[in-house]
Design a protein around this motif. Structure first.
Motif, PDB file in Angstrom:
ATOM      1  N   SER A  14       4.288  17.349   0.511  1.00 57.76           N
ATOM      2  CA  SER A  14       3.196  18.417   1.076  1.00 57.76           C
ATOM      3  C   SER A  14       4.071  19.697   1.082  1.00 57.76           C
ATOM      4  CB  SER A  14       2.549  18.110   2.138  1.00 57.76           C
ATOM      5  OG  SER A  14       2.076  16.650   2.253  1.00 57.76           O
ATOM      6  N   ALA A  15       5.168  19.638   1.694  1.00 57.41           N
ATOM      7  CA  ALA A  15       5.833  21.016   1.891  1.00 57.41           C
ATOM      8  C   ALA A  15       6.267  21.727   0.822  1.00 57.41           C
ATOM      9  CB  ALA A  15       7.331  20.319   2.702  1.00 57.41           C
ATOM     10  N   GLU A  16       6.687  21.113  -0.513  1.00 52.71           N
ATOM     11  CA  GLU A  16       6.717  21.616  -1.692  1.00 52.71           C
ATOM     12  C   GLU A  16       5.593  22.034  -2.314  1.00 52.71           C
ATOM     13  OE1 GLU A  16      10.117  19.418  -4.194  1.00 52.71           O
ATOM     14  OE2 GLU A  16       8.732  17.888  -3.128  1.00 52.71           O
ATOM     15  N   ILE A  17       4.524  21.386  -2.188  1.00 58.99           N
ATOM     16  CA  ILE A  17       3.116  21.946  -2.581  1.00 58.99           C
ATOM     17  C   ILE A  17       2.667  23.389  -1.854  1.00 58.99           C
ATOM     18  CG2 ILE A  17       0.769  21.638  -2.983  1.00 58.99           C
ATOM     19  CD1 ILE A  17       1.556  18.469  -3.310  1.00 58.99           C
ATOM     20  N   GLU A  18       2.740  23.143  -0.438  1.00 55.95           N
ATOM     21  CA  GLU A  18       2.392  24.385   0.311  1.00 55.95           C
ATOM     22  C   GLU A  18       3.310  25.686  -0.148  1.00 55.95           C
ATOM     23  OE1 GLU A  18       2.971  22.991   4.367  1.00 55.95           O
ATOM     24  OE2 GLU A  18       1.205  21.834   4.223  1.00 55.95           O
ATOM     25  N   LYS A  19       4.518  25.427  -0.223  1.00 56.39           N
ATOM     26  CA  LYS A  19       5.433  26.211  -0.792  1.00 56.39           C
ATOM     27  C   LYS A  19       5.084  27.191  -2.251  1.00 56.39           C
ATOM     28  CE  LYS A  19      10.147  28.007  -0.033  1.00 56.39           C
ATOM     29  NZ  LYS A  19      11.207  27.706  -1.022  1.00 56.39           N
ATOM     30  N   GLU A  20       4.858  26.029  -3.161  1.00 61.47           N
ATOM     31  CA  GLU A  20       4.306  26.659  -4.444  1.00 61.47           C
ATOM     32  C   GLU A  20       3.079  27.495  -4.580  1.00 61.47           C
ATOM     33  OE1 GLU A  20       3.768  23.100  -6.964  1.00 61.47           O
ATOM     34  OE2 GLU A  20       3.331  24.317  -8.571  1.00 61.47           O
ATOM     35  N   PHE A  21       2.128  27.380  -3.653  1.00 57.23           N
ATOM     36  CA  PHE A  21       0.850  28.002  -3.516  1.00 57.23           C
ATOM     37  C   PHE A  21       0.835  28.912  -2.262  1.00 57.23           C
ATOM     38  CE2 PHE A  21       0.274  24.344  -6.296  1.00 57.23           C
ATOM     39  CZ  PHE A  21      -0.291  24.668  -7.209  1.00 57.23           C
ATOM     40  N   GLU A  22       2.143  29.331  -1.753  1.00 54.52           N
ATOM     41  CA  GLU A  22       2.019  30.354  -0.685  1.00 54.52           C
ATOM     42  C   GLU A  22       1.403  31.676  -1.332  1.00 54.52           C
ATOM     43  OE1 GLU A  22       5.527  29.717   2.159  1.00 54.52           O
ATOM     44  OE2 GLU A  22       5.788  31.785   1.174  1.00 54.52           O
ATOM     45  N   GLY A  23       0.483  31.998  -0.538  1.00 57.74           N
ATOM     46  CA  GLY A  23       0.077  33.505  -1.113  1.00 57.74           C
ATOM     47  C   GLY A  23      -0.853  33.608  -2.335  1.00 57.74           C
ATOM     48  N   LYS A  24      -1.187  32.190  -2.743  1.00 60.27           N
ATOM     49  CA  LYS A  24      -1.917  31.909  -3.913  1.00 60.27           C
ATOM     50  C   LYS A  24      -3.437  31.544  -3.416  1.00 60.27           C
ATOM     51  CE  LYS A  24       1.758  31.558  -6.934  1.00 60.27           C
ATOM     52  NZ  LYS A  24       2.669  30.438  -7.789  1.00 60.27           N
ATOM     53  N   GLY A  25      -4.624  31.832  -4.142  1.00 60.31           N
ATOM     54  CA  GLY A  25      -5.811  31.416  -3.678  1.00 60.31           C
ATOM     55  C   GLY A  25      -6.156  29.933  -4.030  1.00 60.31           C
ATOM     56  N   TYR A  26      -7.485  29.438  -3.448  1.00 57.12           N
ATOM     57  CA  TYR A  26      -7.713  28.033  -3.817  1.00 57.12           C
ATOM     58  C   TYR A  26      -8.080  27.868  -5.208  1.00 57.12           C
ATOM     59  CZ  TYR A  26      -8.323  26.594   1.275  1.00 57.12           C
ATOM     60  OH  TYR A  26      -8.276  26.381   2.396  1.00 57.12           O
ATOM     61  N   GLY A  27      -8.493  28.799  -5.764  1.00 51.56           N
ATOM     62  CA  GLY A  27      -8.767  28.834  -7.381  1.00 51.56           C
ATOM     63  C   GLY A  27      -7.807  28.432  -8.186  1.00 51.56           C
ATOM     64  N   ASP A  35      -2.845  15.613  -1.685  1.00 49.88           N
ATOM     65  CA  ASP A  35      -2.685  14.263  -2.121  1.00 49.88           C
ATOM     66  C   ASP A  35      -2.473  13.924  -3.743  1.00 49.88           C
ATOM     67  OD1 ASP A  35      -2.156  13.136   0.398  1.00 49.88           O
ATOM     68  OD2 ASP A  35      -4.249  12.579   0.736  1.00 49.88           O
ATOM     69  N   ILE A  36      -3.541  14.313  -4.279  1.00 46.97           N
ATOM     70  CA  ILE A  36      -3.517  14.139  -5.806  1.00 46.97           C
ATOM     71  C   ILE A  36      -2.603  14.927  -6.586  1.00 46.97           C
ATOM     72  CG2 ILE A  36      -5.052  14.405  -7.770  1.00 46.97           C
ATOM     73  CD1 ILE A  36      -7.633  14.108  -5.899  1.00 46.97           C
ATOM     74  N   TYR A  37      -2.338  16.041  -6.285  1.00 47.13           N
ATOM     75  CA  TYR A  37      -1.312  16.584  -6.901  1.00 47.13           C
ATOM     76  C   TYR A  37       0.055  16.088  -6.665  1.00 47.13           C
ATOM     77  CZ  TYR A  37       0.659  21.185  -8.917  1.00 47.13           C
ATOM     78  OH  TYR A  37       1.268  22.020  -9.283  1.00 47.13           O
ATOM     79  N   GLY A  38       0.113  15.731  -5.410  1.00 44.14           N
ATOM     80  CA  GLY A  38       1.565  14.982  -4.906  1.00 44.14           C
ATOM     81  C   GLY A  38       1.855  13.909  -5.891  1.00 44.14           C
ATOM     82  N   CYS A  39       0.694  13.160  -6.097  1.00 38.86           N
ATOM     83  CA  CYS A  39       0.741  11.609  -6.673  1.00 38.86           C
ATOM     84  C   CYS A  39       1.182  11.889  -8.212  1.00 38.86           C
ATOM     85  CB  CYS A  39      -0.376  11.037  -6.719  1.00 38.86           C
ATOM     86  SG  CYS A  39      -0.633  10.090  -5.440  1.00 38.86           S
ATOM     87  N   VAL A  40       0.662  12.994  -8.782  1.00 35.61           N
ATOM     88  CA  VAL A  40       0.656  13.328 -10.304  1.00 35.61           C
ATOM     89  C   VAL A  40       2.163  14.055 -10.368  1.00 35.61           C
ATOM     90  CG1 VAL A  40      -0.138  14.389 -12.046  1.00 35.61           C
ATOM     91  CG2 VAL A  40      -1.686  13.306 -10.620  1.00 35.61           C
ATOM     92  N   THR A  41       2.708  14.852  -9.666  1.00 30.56           N
ATOM     93  CA  THR A  41       3.967  15.806  -9.800  1.00 30.56           C
ATOM     94  C   THR A  41       4.969  14.993  -9.158  1.00 30.56           C
ATOM     95  OG1 THR A  41       3.285  16.940  -8.010  1.00 30.56           O
ATOM     96  CG2 THR A  41       2.320  17.842  -9.891  1.00 30.56           C
ATOM     97  N   GLY A  42       4.678  14.148  -8.012  1.00 29.94           N
ATOM     98  CA  GLY A  42       5.906  13.769  -7.525  1.00 29.94           C
ATOM     99  C   GLY A  42       6.267  14.766  -6.211  1.00 29.94           C
ATOM    100  N   LYS A  43       5.427  15.773  -5.967  1.00 34.24           N
ATOM    101  CA  LYS A  43       5.819  16.876  -4.984  1.00 34.24           C
ATOM    102  C   LYS A  43       5.419  16.362  -3.768  1.00 34.24           C
ATOM    103  CE  LYS A  43       5.938  20.345  -8.254  1.00 34.24           C
ATOM    104  NZ  LYS A  43       5.435  21.471  -8.944  1.00 34.24           N
ATOM    105  N   ILE A  87       0.952  -1.080  -0.013  1.00 32.51           N
ATOM    106  CA  ILE A  87      -0.013  -0.193   0.202  1.00 32.51           C
ATOM    107  C   ILE A  87       1.006   1.323  -0.088  1.00 32.51           C
ATOM    108  CG2 ILE A  87      -2.034   1.346   1.178  1.00 32.51           C
ATOM    109  CD1 ILE A  87      -2.601  -1.332   2.352  1.00 32.51           C
ATOM    110  N   ALA A  88       0.859   2.137  -0.981  1.00 32.26           N
ATOM    111  CA  ALA A  88       1.761   3.037  -1.240  1.00 32.26           C
ATOM    112  C   ALA A  88       1.440   4.152  -0.374  1.00 32.26           C
ATOM    113  CB  ALA A  88       1.819   3.716  -2.703  1.00 32.26           C
ATOM    114  N   LYS A  89       2.384   4.974   0.181  1.00 32.22           N
ATOM    115  CA  LYS A  89       2.041   5.882   0.926  1.00 32.22           C
ATOM    116  C   LYS A  89       1.121   6.981   0.270  1.00 32.22           C
ATOM    117  CE  LYS A  89       6.108   6.095   4.028  1.00 32.22           C
ATOM    118  NZ  LYS A  89       7.193   5.304   3.183  1.00 32.22           N
ATOM    119  N   ALA A  90       1.546   7.590  -0.701  1.00 32.83           N
ATOM    120  CA  ALA A  90       0.771   8.625  -1.468  1.00 32.83           C
ATOM    121  C   ALA A  90      -0.578   7.807  -2.304  1.00 32.83           C
ATOM    122  CB  ALA A  90       1.733   9.115  -2.173  1.00 32.83           C
ATOM    123  N   GLY A  91      -1.544   8.293  -2.199  1.00 36.85           N
ATOM    124  CA  GLY A  91      -2.557   7.845  -3.195  1.00 36.85           C
ATOM    125  C   GLY A  91      -3.351   6.566  -2.715  1.00 36.85           C
TER     126      GLY A  91
END
Ligand code: TYM
Length: 334
Positions: free
Chosen positions: A257-270, A247-255, A181-185
């Motif tokens: 959570s920390a990287e994803i949080e950083k990528e979208f810092e200051g950006k909205g949900y949209g 989780d979905i974004y991480g599975c698809v891009t290989g990033k 059972i993989a950790k991601a996804g």
């Protein structure tokens, strides 16, 4: 068995179309592990019958599933991809293993309880003994590893218990399999109710992404995904919707959570939802193209199904013969 490599076994029910959950929780890992193991994948049509099927649609879905396995990157020349119902040993071993499974064990299966609650008009015995058939699938091929999503963990545990019980009585008959059972996804949630698993039987069209959804539908569904009243893209238990999208974004891009949080810092949900939708659509496009080719090539599909059905039947019959001998069935006269 097949060379000296370890055996990987898995399968999916041939019911409806596959979801992004099936893909990220299972299919994508099958492809990732493919080179390391000798692989056998079943189109699990016997299991599908626990829910009423329209015969013509059912036949179509099973074929479509076969082509989707191929489209995901599993080569039927190198892997044994076959139909469960074409190998009678599954039903035969399932009966025998049923005699080594306790009702108390089956009563504890959460998936049976969930499905029984959902289909109150058709709580059939097949639904109840479903895990025994699944154990038969896995044990017939002496599988070492079984890559599945989180929801199948309990079924793998009962498979191990049955194998160990049987081996305890008759000696080393079955390989005791490990779940992978993989950790991601491992548990992709509904886009509309992020406390619930994304499911094939979902009725709300915005809740699940289907593998054959077109780009616009995928992006639209992600735009409509339920989130929360906060504005920060952050992984947290109380932010089930956003965490699922991460989780979905991480599975698809290989990033992570920390990287994803950083990528979208200051950006909205949209902006985040759009990025997830685009990343998923990009990931699925090559698969969709290949699917379109495979499903049309009737002759090639038929020849691969036939060849692999025979291969699977050969492996399965070896184990079944051993089991028949061990339990003391009389050999038929020659
Ligand atoms: P099925 O057809 O329900 O699902 C196929 C695979 O997809 C995984 N999965 C998910 N993973 C992550 N998130 C989700 N939302 C999600 N939904 C589904 C499942 O865990 C599974 O790995 N009983 C099995 C089929 C089966 C089988 C077997 C599997 C029959 N015999 C032997 C392995 C070995 C099932 O119903 O899967």
């Amino acid at each position: 068995m097949i060379n000296n490599n370890k055996i990987l076994y898995s399968g999916m029910q041939a019911t409806g179309s596959l979801t992004l959950g099936n893909y990220l929780g299972a299919l994508k890992n099958w492809v990732n592990l493919n080179e390391e193991y000798e692989c056998i994948y079943g189109v699990m049509d016997l299991h599908s019958l626990t829910v009423r099927q329209n015969p013509a649609e059912f036949r179509k879905n099973a074929r479509s599933l076969y082509a989707l396995y191929m489209a995901a990157g599993l080569d039927p020349e190198k892997n044994c991809i076959y139909y469960q119902s074409h190998v009678p040993a599954h039903a035969q071993l399932s009966w025998i293993l049923g005699c080594f499974t306790y009702m108390g064990e089956l009563n504890r299966m959460t998936q049976f309880k969930d499905k029984a609650a959902k289909h109150t008009e058709n709580i059939n015995a097949g639904l109840y003994t479903y895990p025994v058939l699944m154990a038969a699938d896995i044990l017939l091929y002496q599988a070492d590893v079984v890559p599945v999503g989180q929801d199948q963990k309990q079924h793998l545990e009962i498979t191990r218990d049955i194998a160990q019980r049987f081996n305890g009585i008759y000696g080393d008959v079955f390989t005791v399999p490990e779940a992978y059972i993989a950790k991601a996804g491992a548990k992709i949630m509904s886009l509309q109710e992020p406390q619930k698993k994304m499911s094939k039987s979902e009725e709300n069209p915005n809740a699940s992404i289907w593998l054959l959804d077109d780009r616009d539908s995928i992006i639209r569904k992600f735009k409509r995904a339920v989130t929360d009243s906060d504005t920060v893209v952050r992984y947290a238990e109380e932010k089930a919707g956003i965490s699922n999208l991460m989780d979905i974004y991480g599975c698809v891009t290989g990033k992570d959570s920390a990287e994803i949080e950083k990528e979208f810092e200051g950006k909205g949900y949209g902006e985040f939802k759009l990025a997830v939708g685009e990343a998923v659509a990009d990931e699925l496009l090559p698969l969709q193209k290949r699917y379109g080719q495979f499903i049309q090539d009737k002759e090639y599909l038929d020849s691969m199904i036939q060849k692999n059905d025979e291969k699977a039947a050969y492996y399965a019959s070896k184990t079944l013969r051993k089991v028949y001998k061990k339990v003391g069935f009389t050999e038929p006269a020659k």
